[in-house]
Motif scaffolding. Structure first.
Motif, PDB file in Angstrom:
ATOM      1  N   PHE A  32     -21.423 107.773  27.786  1.00  0.00           N
ATOM      2  CA  PHE A  32     -21.999 108.042  29.091  1.00  0.00           C
ATOM      3  C   PHE A  32     -20.900 108.531  30.024  1.00  0.00           C
ATOM      4  O   PHE A  32     -19.965 107.794  30.315  1.00  0.00           O
ATOM      5  N   ALA A  33     -20.990 109.768  30.450  1.00  0.00           N
ATOM      6  CA  ALA A  33     -20.010 110.330  31.372  1.00  0.00           C
ATOM      7  C   ALA A  33     -20.238 109.782  32.774  1.00  0.00           C
ATOM      8  O   ALA A  33     -21.368 109.531  33.183  1.00  0.00           O
ATOM      9  N   ASP A  34     -19.165 109.595  33.503  1.00  0.00           N
ATOM     10  CA  ASP A  34     -19.231 109.200  34.896  1.00  0.00           C
ATOM     11  C   ASP A  34     -19.879 110.332  35.696  1.00  0.00           C
ATOM     12  O   ASP A  34     -19.527 111.504  35.521  1.00  0.00           O
ATOM     13  N   LYS A  35     -20.816 110.007  36.569  1.00  0.00           N
ATOM     14  CA  LYS A  35     -21.533 111.040  37.325  1.00  0.00           C
ATOM     15  C   LYS A  35     -20.630 111.785  38.303  1.00  0.00           C
ATOM     16  O   LYS A  35     -20.815 112.968  38.543  1.00  0.00           O
ATOM     17  N   ASN A  36     -19.664 111.087  38.872  1.00  0.00           N
ATOM     18  CA  ASN A  36     -18.779 111.710  39.862  1.00  0.00           C
ATOM     19  C   ASN A  36     -17.531 112.329  39.251  1.00  0.00           C
ATOM     20  O   ASN A  36     -16.939 113.231  39.827  1.00  0.00           O
TER      21      ASN A  36
END
Length: 94
Positions: A32-36
């Motif tokens: 899961f990639a960080d959104k920011n």
């Protein structure tokens, strides 16, 4: 700073810039990639007797010398010893 979380065998690991993670052959994971601060990655797959040595790793995540991947990419130009060079670099990662 780029960030991602990976889940391997039910355990969550946070991976940041300058870190790598290894997955064993046929090992499933979720990431899961960080959104920011999304991540960028290079995927390298390999098999064979040397790949089984990855089973010795205590954690799938560790810090990496930033030059190793650049050197591996440059090895593409040396067709006679490319595999041996890359295997050596993989050992350096462990």
């Amino acid at each position: 700073m780029e960030k991602v979380s990976i889940v391997v065998d039910g355990k969550t690991y946070d991976v940041g810039a300058g870190e790598v993670f290894f997955l064993k052959e046929y090992q499933l994971c979720d990431y899961f990639a960080d959104k920011n601060e999304p991540w960028h990655y290079i995927w390298i797959g390999f098999t064979g007797k040397y790949a089984t040595k990855l089973n010795r790793l205590e954690s799938p995540v560790f810090k990496l010398d930033g030059t190793v991947f650049h050197e591996m990419i440059q090895a593409d130009f040396n067709k006679y010893s490319r595999e041996e060079f890359i295997i050596g670099k993989i050992y350096m990662l462990m």
